[in-house]
Design a protein around this motif. Structure first.
Motif, PDB file in Angstrom:
ATOM      1  N   ALA A 149       0.851  -1.205   0.000  1.00  0.00           N
ATOM      2  CA  ALA A 149       0.000   0.000   0.000  1.00  0.00           C
ATOM      3  C   ALA A 149       0.883   1.251   0.000  1.00  0.00           C
ATOM      4  CB  ALA A 149      -0.931  -0.012   1.212  1.00  0.00           C
ATOM      5  N   VAL A 159      -7.395 -16.647   3.393  1.00  0.00           N
ATOM      6  CA  VAL A 159      -7.643 -15.381   4.104  1.00  0.00           C
ATOM      7  C   VAL A 159      -8.917 -15.561   4.925  1.00  0.00           C
ATOM      8  CG1 VAL A 159      -6.521 -13.857   2.431  1.00  0.00           C
ATOM      9  CG2 VAL A 159      -8.909 -14.468   2.106  1.00  0.00           C
ATOM     10  N   LEU A 167      -2.426  -4.423  -9.158  1.00  0.00           N
ATOM     11  CA  LEU A 167      -1.055  -4.649  -8.675  1.00  0.00           C
ATOM     12  C   LEU A 167      -0.220  -5.357  -9.742  1.00  0.00           C
ATOM     13  CD1 LEU A 167      -1.634  -5.660  -4.942  1.00  0.00           C
ATOM     14  CD2 LEU A 167      -0.883  -3.455  -5.868  1.00  0.00           C
ATOM     15  N   ALA A 208     -10.340   2.077   1.308  1.00  0.00           N
ATOM     16  CA  ALA A 208      -9.978   2.593   2.635  1.00  0.00           C
ATOM     17  C   ALA A 208     -11.238   3.040   3.384  1.00  0.00           C
ATOM     18  CB  ALA A 208      -8.993   3.749   2.490  1.00  0.00           C
ATOM     19  N   ALA A 218     -13.014   0.043   4.648  1.00  0.00           N
ATOM     20  CA  ALA A 218     -12.374  -0.524   5.846  1.00  0.00           C
ATOM     21  C   ALA A 218     -12.775   0.292   7.081  1.00  0.00           C
ATOM     22  CB  ALA A 218     -10.857  -0.525   5.666  1.00  0.00           C
TER      23      ALA A 218
HETATM   24  C1  HEM Z   1      -2.612   1.238  -2.260  1.00  0.00           C
HETATM   25  C2  HEM Z   1      -3.313   0.936  -1.262  1.00  0.00           C
HETATM   26  C3  HEM Z   1      -3.942  -0.396  -0.962  1.00  0.00           C
HETATM   27  C4  HEM Z   1      -3.996  -1.563  -1.670  1.00  0.00           C
HETATM   28  C5  HEM Z   1      -3.407  -1.856  -3.049  1.00  0.00           C
HETATM   29  C6  HEM Z   1      -4.765  -2.520  -0.874  1.00  0.00           C
HETATM   30  C7  HEM Z   1      -5.070  -3.803  -1.271  1.00  0.00           C
HETATM   31  C8  HEM Z   1      -5.779  -4.725  -0.521  1.00  0.00           C
HETATM   32  C9  HEM Z   1      -6.136  -6.058  -0.947  1.00  0.00           C
HETATM   33  C10 HEM Z   1      -5.826  -6.653  -2.322  1.00  0.00           C
HETATM   34  C11 HEM Z   1      -6.772  -6.660   0.084  1.00  0.00           C
HETATM   35  C12 HEM Z   1      -7.327  -8.081   0.103  1.00  0.00           C
HETATM   36  C13 HEM Z   1      -6.374  -8.941   0.882  1.00  0.00           C
HETATM   37  C14 HEM Z   1      -6.690 -10.397   0.707  1.00  0.00           C
HETATM   38  O1  HEM Z   1      -7.746 -10.814   1.177  1.00  0.00           O
HETATM   39  O2  HEM Z   1      -5.878 -11.089   0.104  1.00  0.00           O
HETATM   40  C15 HEM Z   1      -6.827  -5.710   1.173  1.00  0.00           C
HETATM   41  C16 HEM Z   1      -7.391  -5.954   2.401  1.00  0.00           C
HETATM   42  C17 HEM Z   1      -7.571  -4.985   3.355  1.00  0.00           C
HETATM   43  N1  HEM Z   1      -7.180  -3.658   3.281  1.00  0.00           N
HETATM   44 FE1  HEM Z   1      -6.153  -2.794   1.788  1.00  0.00          FE
HETATM   45  N2  HEM Z   1      -5.134  -1.916   0.299  1.00  0.00           N
HETATM   46  C18 HEM Z   1      -4.658  -0.624   0.283  1.00  0.00           C
HETATM   47  C19 HEM Z   1      -4.813   0.340   1.241  1.00  0.00           C
HETATM   48  C20 HEM Z   1      -5.534   0.174   2.396  1.00  0.00           C
HETATM   49  C21 HEM Z   1      -5.821   1.210   3.377  1.00  0.00           C
HETATM   50  C22 HEM Z   1      -5.342   2.671   3.262  1.00  0.00           C
HETATM   51  C23 HEM Z   1      -6.569   0.629   4.363  1.00  0.00           C
HETATM   52  C24 HEM Z   1      -7.169   1.221   5.633  1.00  0.00           C
HETATM   53  C25 HEM Z   1      -7.641   2.395   5.804  1.00  0.00           C
HETATM   54  C26 HEM Z   1      -6.736  -0.759   4.023  1.00  0.00           C
HETATM   55  C27 HEM Z   1      -7.386  -1.686   4.768  1.00  0.00           C
HETATM   56  C28 HEM Z   1      -7.570  -3.010   4.459  1.00  0.00           C
HETATM   57  C29 HEM Z   1      -8.220  -3.974   5.319  1.00  0.00           C
HETATM   58  C30 HEM Z   1      -8.804  -3.680   6.684  1.00  0.00           C
HETATM   59  C31 HEM Z   1      -8.225  -5.204   4.643  1.00  0.00           C
HETATM   60  C32 HEM Z   1      -8.790  -6.535   5.136  1.00  0.00           C
HETATM   61  C33 HEM Z   1     -10.248  -6.633   4.783  1.00  0.00           C
HETATM   62  C34 HEM Z   1     -10.856  -7.872   5.376  1.00  0.00           C
HETATM   63  O3  HEM Z   1     -10.166  -8.684   5.956  1.00  0.00           O
HETATM   64  O4  HEM Z   1     -12.075  -8.030   5.245  1.00  0.00           O
HETATM   65  N3  HEM Z   1      -6.112  -1.001   2.808  1.00  0.00           N
HETATM   66  N4  HEM Z   1      -6.224  -4.524   0.767  1.00  0.00           N
END
Ligand code: HEM
Ligand code: HEM
Length: 169
Positions: free
Chosen positions: A22, A80, A106, A143, A146
């Motif tokens: 990220a 996951v 990505l 975001a 989340a």
């Molecule tokens: C460039 C920025 C970001 C990318 C490319 C990204 C990408 C991802 C991806 C692909 C997942 C799925 C993971 C999986 O299950 O394999 C994920 C999960 C998650 N991301 Fe991000 N993310 C980014 C930024 C953020 C930010 C800024 C936050 C929080 C404010 C965040 C919070 C979360 C959370 C909480 C999960 C878990 C969701 C769950 O378990 O239900 N992410 N992210």
């Protein structure tokens, strides 16, 4: 192969990879002026002076690509956690769709960038630029989603992306 039983949370490595990727993606979205200048010079058949900013963009971009492969492999091997059943189905659907799209980007961003840089294909550079316009709103939505899960739907989604579960949990 996908894990038979979904784990209760993410592993330390999954969490470290999420936040590292990220941060690097946000860096790429902010630091790209030099690579645009260098690409233009190359297209105009002017010599590439090896500007540090351009090399940094290329190096960080290729690193993201490698980390994304690692991350996807771990996802397939370890699995996951399940989405929360207490969420409205639409929220879980939107969350899943955003994750799929973010994964796709990505890979798509480094690939279109690399094709543009190494072959000079203008179309690939245009797709790379278009990618930015789609990627930014999706990161923002992801975001916000989340934060909404944490503060409105009161699930532990955000916490589980900050604090790992032990391997057997
Ligand atoms: C460039 C920025 C970001 C990318 C490319 C990204 C990408 C991802 C991806 C692909 C997942 C799925 C993971 C999986 O299950 O394999 C994920 C999960 C998650 N991301 Fe991000 N993310 C980014 C930024 C953020 C930010 C800024 C936050 C929080 C404010 C965040 C919070 C979360 C959370 C909480 C999960 C878990 C969701 C769950 O378990 O239900 N992410 N992210
Ligand atoms: C996730 C990884 C990447 C992201 C998020 C990203 C993002 C960006 C952004 C936002 C721009 C500016 C686009 C514009 O406004 O015109 C850009 C330009 C560029 N990037 Fe990337 N990039 C990534 C990876 C790469 C890689 C791996 C390479 C090469 C190996 C690369 C090569 C380029 C080139 C050549 C340009 C200039 C294109 C032009 O001026 O038309 N990028 N990148």
């Amino acid at each position: 192969m996908a894990a038979r039983v979904a784990p209760k949370g993410y592993s330390v490595l999954q969490i470290v990879l999420h936040w590292t990727i990220a941060a690097l993606v946000i860096f790429q979205l902010l630091v790209n002026d030099d690579v645009q200048d260098a690409f233009k010079d190359r297209s105009d058949h002017e010599p590439f002076e090896g500007e540090i900013g351009a090399l940094l963009h290329i190096g960080v971009g290729l690193t993201i690509f490698a980390l994304a492969i690692l991350r996807l492999a771990i996802r397939l091997w370890r699995g996951v956690p399940e989405p929360h059943s207490t969420n409205p189905p639409l929220v879980n659907f939107a969350g899943h769709a955003a994750h799929v799209l973010l994964y796709a980007f990505l890979f798509a961003m480094p690939l279109t960038g690399a094709i543009a840089w190494f072959t000079g294909l203008e179309l690939s550079a245009e797709l790379h630029e278009l990618g930015r316009l789609i990627l930014i709103p999706f990161i923002a939505l992801h975001a916000l989603g989340a934060l909404a899960e944490h503060f409105i739907f009161r699930t532990n989604s955000l916490i589980r992306m900050l604090k790992a579960e032990p391997p057997d949990a």
